[in-house]
Design an enzyme around this catalytic site. Structure first.
Site, mmCIF file in Angstrom:
data_model
loop_
_atom_site.group_PDB
_atom_site.id
_atom_site.type_symbol
_atom_site.label_atom_id
_atom_site.label_comp_id
_atom_site.label_asym_id
_atom_site.label_seq_id
_atom_site.Cartn_x
_atom_site.Cartn_y
_atom_site.Cartn_z
ATOM 1 N N LYS A 149 0.986 -1.334 0.013
ATOM 2 C CA LYS A 149 0.011 -0.084 -0.142
ATOM 3 C C LYS A 149 0.855 1.454 0.131
ATOM 4 O O LYS A 149 0.795 2.235 -0.753
ATOM 5 C CB LYS A 149 -0.808 -0.025 1.018
ATOM 6 C CG LYS A 149 -1.850 1.047 1.401
ATOM 7 C CD LYS A 149 -2.427 1.352 2.786
ATOM 8 C CE LYS A 149 -3.084 2.336 3.133
ATOM 9 N NZ LYS A 149 -4.370 2.448 2.325
ATOM 10 N N LYS B 299 -17.749 -6.335 -6.793
ATOM 11 C CA LYS B 299 -17.106 -7.799 -5.833
ATOM 12 C C LYS B 299 -16.803 -8.684 -6.315
ATOM 13 O O LYS B 299 -17.336 -9.221 -7.376
ATOM 14 C CB LYS B 299 -18.216 -7.528 -4.865
ATOM 15 C CG LYS B 299 -18.310 -6.573 -3.924
ATOM 16 C CD LYS B 299 -19.608 -6.557 -3.093
ATOM 17 C CE LYS B 299 -19.653 -7.793 -2.131
ATOM 18 N NZ LYS B 299 -18.641 -7.880 -1.269
ATOM 19 N N HIS C 125 -20.164 10.055 -4.179
ATOM 20 C CA HIS C 125 -18.946 9.623 -4.478
ATOM 21 C C HIS C 125 -18.309 10.547 -5.481
ATOM 22 O O HIS C 125 -16.875 10.199 -5.691
ATOM 23 C CB HIS C 125 -19.200 8.085 -5.172
ATOM 24 C CG HIS C 125 -20.056 7.286 -4.237
ATOM 25 N ND1 HIS C 125 -21.441 7.195 -4.284
ATOM 26 C CD2 HIS C 125 -19.724 6.583 -3.442
ATOM 27 C CE1 HIS C 125 -21.946 6.566 -3.661
ATOM 28 N NE2 HIS C 125 -20.744 5.872 -2.952
ATOM 29 N N HIS D 270 -31.122 2.484 5.288
ATOM 30 C CA HIS D 270 -30.327 3.240 4.103
ATOM 31 C C HIS D 270 -29.441 2.141 3.389
ATOM 32 O O HIS D 270 -29.045 1.185 4.263
ATOM 33 C CB HIS D 270 -29.455 4.271 4.517
ATOM 34 C CG HIS D 270 -28.162 4.759 3.550
ATOM 35 N ND1 HIS D 270 -28.851 5.124 2.377
ATOM 36 C CD2 HIS D 270 -27.143 4.275 3.541
ATOM 37 C CE1 HIS D 270 -27.700 5.376 1.579
ATOM 38 N NE2 HIS D 270 -26.544 4.978 2.468
ATOM 39 N N GLU E 73 -22.558 12.245 13.131
ATOM 40 C CA GLU E 73 -21.558 10.983 13.273
ATOM 41 C C GLU E 73 -20.044 11.531 13.485
ATOM 42 O O GLU E 73 -19.139 10.723 13.170
ATOM 43 C CB GLU E 73 -21.653 9.887 12.071
ATOM 44 C CG GLU E 73 -22.963 9.350 12.131
ATOM 45 C CD GLU E 73 -23.337 8.378 10.633
ATOM 46 O OE1 GLU E 73 -22.348 7.807 10.739
ATOM 47 O OE2 GLU E 73 -24.377 8.299 10.284
HETATM 48 N N1 GLN Z 1 -25.093 6.683 8.176
HETATM 49 C C1 GLN Z 1 -23.952 6.265 7.494
HETATM 50 C C2 GLN Z 1 -23.074 7.459 6.872
HETATM 51 O O1 GLN Z 1 -23.803 8.313 6.584
HETATM 52 C C3 GLN Z 1 -24.217 5.185 6.243
HETATM 53 C C4 GLN Z 1 -22.985 4.963 5.521
HETATM 54 C C5 GLN Z 1 -23.277 4.026 4.557
HETATM 55 O O2 GLN Z 1 -24.192 3.808 3.847
HETATM 56 N N2 GLN Z 1 -22.098 3.097 4.132
HETATM 57 O O3 GLN Z 1 -22.066 7.598 6.832
HETATM 58 ZN ZN ZN Z 2 -24.573 4.305 1.818
#
Ligand code: GLN
Ligand code: ZN
Length: 763
Positions: free
Chosen positions: A19, A116, A699, A646, A489
């Site tokens: 890496k 994947k 993304h 989600h 978060e």
């Molecule tokens: N709640 C998470 C975030 O917003 C969801 C992340 C995900 O879907 N991988 O980061």
């Molecule tokens: Zn997500």
């Protein structure tokens, strides 16, 4: 005596040396030679390590600078035209251009698509093929590694991705039939086999993992044609390798293909041994995959020895090889580095090196060495002692799970009536806006977390920082007018680790790295014991965030299937049982959040789809328990409490019924990249509950404007009702920068307002 062998080793290095070398090369800090030197050093180190651990035959060409499927495409010159100019300047730059895209010297090339690798968390690059594609043997990587190993004194077995799996794992860019390219591809394979024979290779391994999938008649015919063609070529002996599951209805095919040996996965599919032995041609070698290449546990001699003894009795030692179930690239390298683990935990675990040592002991035991037999007896006794050990079994949790009736997975009322209760309780506008949970993880936050972990920042200072960050995120959301807020978060490093660290039954390694793709590695937590929640895990920060605002604050949890899927899971309980334990812990958390006044709770399940079994016939059973676990986590709440989930992927068509069966009040999903293509699923199936198809692709650093988001929303309204539509981004915002996020969310709120007035829904 049976040979000990294996089909691939982790290439990233114990300390992720590859890496570092890759990333330094990509940054332009080091030249190509430095990277190739590190790669050579790692191959040398790993061959020696394997031999020292007791392997009789080691593979070569299992190493890759980025990905073995990309290597195969480049080896046979399956290079899409857009990359050719970069290849002409530098083959190494061309290779990385295919892997990661290329923006330099007037080129602006996207990377190949990544997907994947079967049901692992490894991602491979998908070769692009087209009608009339030509293949030539353009490289010499397998030969070069074979010679390199020989110069170091190792006689290796080159490993190649087999021609049929190569084609099946590729995609055709013009809709033509990939398998029609087989005849063009086979001469290049035959030429390579001839060259390897000339170089002195006795055996070559052809990986055909697609043999464990559901195949149709065309696929089978391709296998027959391919191997008939390779059998006549001047070639070393061929080991045909299957892994990740049972050969099942492809066993007869696999056994009749002209080859000299067959590798089978006896960890995932121990029951196939008898049928494999019946089908095995008289001169074939059987490579028995008896230790788990996908997990970190020591093998159980009581399971492995009967398999090996049965095989030995039928075919004798000389035709029986001992191997891990699949390449060891899916497990970390060496448990010896894990000095901080509890001794009993460590004794139950095995990483790549320990797995080879285990195989050595099995081979010695088969040959009648009494010390080896004694060592295996001791290993079994050690594992037995763990079965009832404290920390592994939690009688209270097991009793709770037994007492949980089927009603635990049910909400009190059906969705229609919950919806009425929730809108009375919350007074949200039509087309409500929200986000997926995380807000940008700034450098300052990451540094503070690292300093806190290292003991350089005390709890009070760290907590003050988190509180300030949460307040900033809340004020921002209020200011731009979002409807359902999140706390952002900031306290979470990773969505699984954060919960795992607060649950009994989880442990964490220091250097347990596994390659996810390219230079990216993950360090999956390890579930070794019954899962139990020690104390509320998220209530503190969620209630603090709620105390700052009158708007609804969404509590954020990682769902049971995702917690399972992104961990190494104990192998002494069915996965579904472990998942239920996690669901139970989350159910308690959901309950505590509700009691603390959190009226909206999101349980993320981004990994639900990737847990799907490889064979369709196994899907219903998996989906049944996966959905039930989600429902257990969510099932205990009042009607007024709104449950969200989600998922960040867009391939919905084949599991939409299961997603609906989760019965979340609202689901947010990824859709913007595919321009709402996934909504096709909703033409066929009327999804009943609330749904937020993402309108902002997080993304990419690109910020879509209001008009573009409105365009996506109009597409969504072609198949969804306005009453069920939510407006949100595709996924969490933690990898993005603040300026783009501010702008994008502001425009998203603008799109919601515009659509409300257009539809004359007033807010
Ligand atoms: N709640 C998470 C975030 O917003 C969801 C992340 C995900 O879907 N991988 O980061
Ligand atoms: Zn997500």
């Amino acid at each position: 005596m049976s040979l000990v062998t294996f089909s691939g080793f982790p290439r990233i290095g114990l300390k992720r040396e590859l890496k570092r070398a890759l990333e330094s090369h990509w940054r332009g800090d080091t030249g190509a030679q430095a990277l190739l030197d590190t790669a050579g050093m790692l191959r040398r180190r790993h061959w020696q390590l394997a031999v020292d651990a007791g392997a009789d035959v080691v593979p070569c060409n299992d190493f890759s600078l980025y990905d073995q499927v990309l290597d195969t495409a480049v080896l046979f010159d399956a290079i899409p035209a857009r990359y050719r100019p970069v290849f002409a300047e530098s083959p190494l730059d061309g290779y990385f251009a295919m892997a990661r895209g290329y923006k330099r010297g007037g080129h602006d090339l996207p990377a190949l698509e990544m997907t994947k690798w079967f049901d692992t968390n490894y991602h491979y690059l998908v070769p692009e093929l087209e009608a009339g594609q030509r293949f030539t043997l353009a490289g010499d990587k397998p030969l070069a590694e074979f010679r390199e190993a020989r110069a170091l004194g190792h006689r290796t077995r080159p490993v190649l991705l087999g021609p049929v799996s190569f084609l099946l794992l590729s995609k055709s860019v013009d809709g033509s039939d990939r398998l029609a390219l087989l005849d063009a591809l086979l001469p290049a394979y035959a030429q390579l086999l001839g060259a390897l024979a000339d170089a002195g290779a006795d055996w070559v391994q052809l990986d055909e993992p697609c043999l464990v999938l559901d195949l149709d008649e065309d696929d089978r015919a391709a296998y027959r044609r391919a191997y008939a063609a390779l059998a006549v070529a001047r070639r070393p002996r061929l080991l045909l390798a299957s892994y990740f599951g049972a050969l099942g209805d492809n066993l007869a095919l696999a056994a009749m293909l002209p080859a000299d040996g067959l590798h089978v996965d006896l960890v995932r599919a121990p029951d196939q041994l008898a049928a494999v032995l019946d089908a095995l041609p008289p001169a074939h070698v059987l490579s028995a995959g008896v230790v788990d290449g996908r997990n970190v546990w020591r093998s159980r001699p009581e399971r492995v020895l009967p398999l090996l003894r049965a095989a030995q009795a039928r075919i004798g030692e000389a035709r029986l090889w001992l191997a891990p179930s699949c390449s060891l690239q899916h497990v970390p390298i060496d448990l010896q580095a894990e000095t901080a683990l509890d001794p009993p935990r460590r004794a139950a675990m095995a990483f790549a090196r320990q797995k080879l040592e285990e195989l050595r002991v099995y081979a010695d035991a088969l040959a009648g060495h009494t010390e080896a037999e004694a060592a295996l007896a001791a290993q079994q006794a050690g594992l037995d002692a763990q079965v009832g050990a404290a920390g592994v079994v939690n009688a209270g949790i097991r009793a709770c799970l037994r007492a949980l009736g089927p009603q635990a997975a049910l909400r009190r009322s059906a969705f229609a009536s919950r919806r009425a209760t929730q809108s009375a309780a919350m007074a949200l506008p039509p087309l409500p806006t929200t986000t997926i949970g995380s807000f940008p993880q700034t450098d300052a936050l990451r540094k503070a977390r690292a300093a806190h972990r290292a003991g350089q920042l005390d709890d009070t200072a760290y907590d003050a920082l988190l509180a300030a960050e949460i307040e900033r995120v809340v004020r921002f959301q209020e200011r731009i007018g979002l409807d359902v807020l999140v706390h952002g978060e900031p306290e979470r490093n990773d969505m699984v680790e954060y919960f795992g660290e607060q649950l009994d039954g989880y442990l964490f390694t220091k250097l347990g790295w596994v390659q996810s793709y390219g230079s990216r590695c993950v360090k999956p937590p390890v579930i070794y014991g019954d899962i139990a929640r020690r104390a509320p895990m998220t209530v503190r920060w969620s209630s603090y965030a709620q105390s700052l605002t009158d708007k609804p604050m969404k509590g954020m949890l990682t769902g049971p299937v995702t917690m399972l899927q992104w961990s190494f899971v104990r192998d002494d309980l069915p996965r579904e049982t472990v998942c239920r334990q996690i669901a139970l812990a989350l159910r308690d958390e959901v309950h505590d959040l509700e009691a603390a006044g959190i009226g909206v709770i999101q349980i993320d399940e981004p990994a639900l789809r990737e847990g799907l079994p490889l064979r369709r016939g196994d899907w219903p059973a998996y989906l049944a328990w996966a959905v039930e676990c989600f429902r257990i986590a969510a099932g205990g709440v009042r009607d007024a409490t709104q449950i969200h989930t989600h998922m960040c992927y867009s391939e919905f068509n084949d599991i939409i019924e299961a997603v609906a069966a989760m019965d979340a009040d609202v689901i947010s999903i990824e859709t913007s990249r595919s321009r709402m293509e996934l909504l096709d699923a909703f033409v066929r199936f009327r999804y009943p509950n609330g749904i937020g198809p993402g309108v902002y692709d997080i993304h990419s650093p690109r910020v879509p404007d209001t008009a573009e988001m409105l365009g996506l929303l109009h597409k969504a309204l072609a198949v969804l009702q306005p009453e069920q539509l939510w407006i949100n981004p595709d996924c969490g915002l933690k990898t993005r920068g603040w300026p783009e996020v501010e702008q994008a969310l502001l425009q998203m709120v603008g799109a919601a307002r515009a659509l409300r007035s257009e539809l004359q829904l007033c807010a």
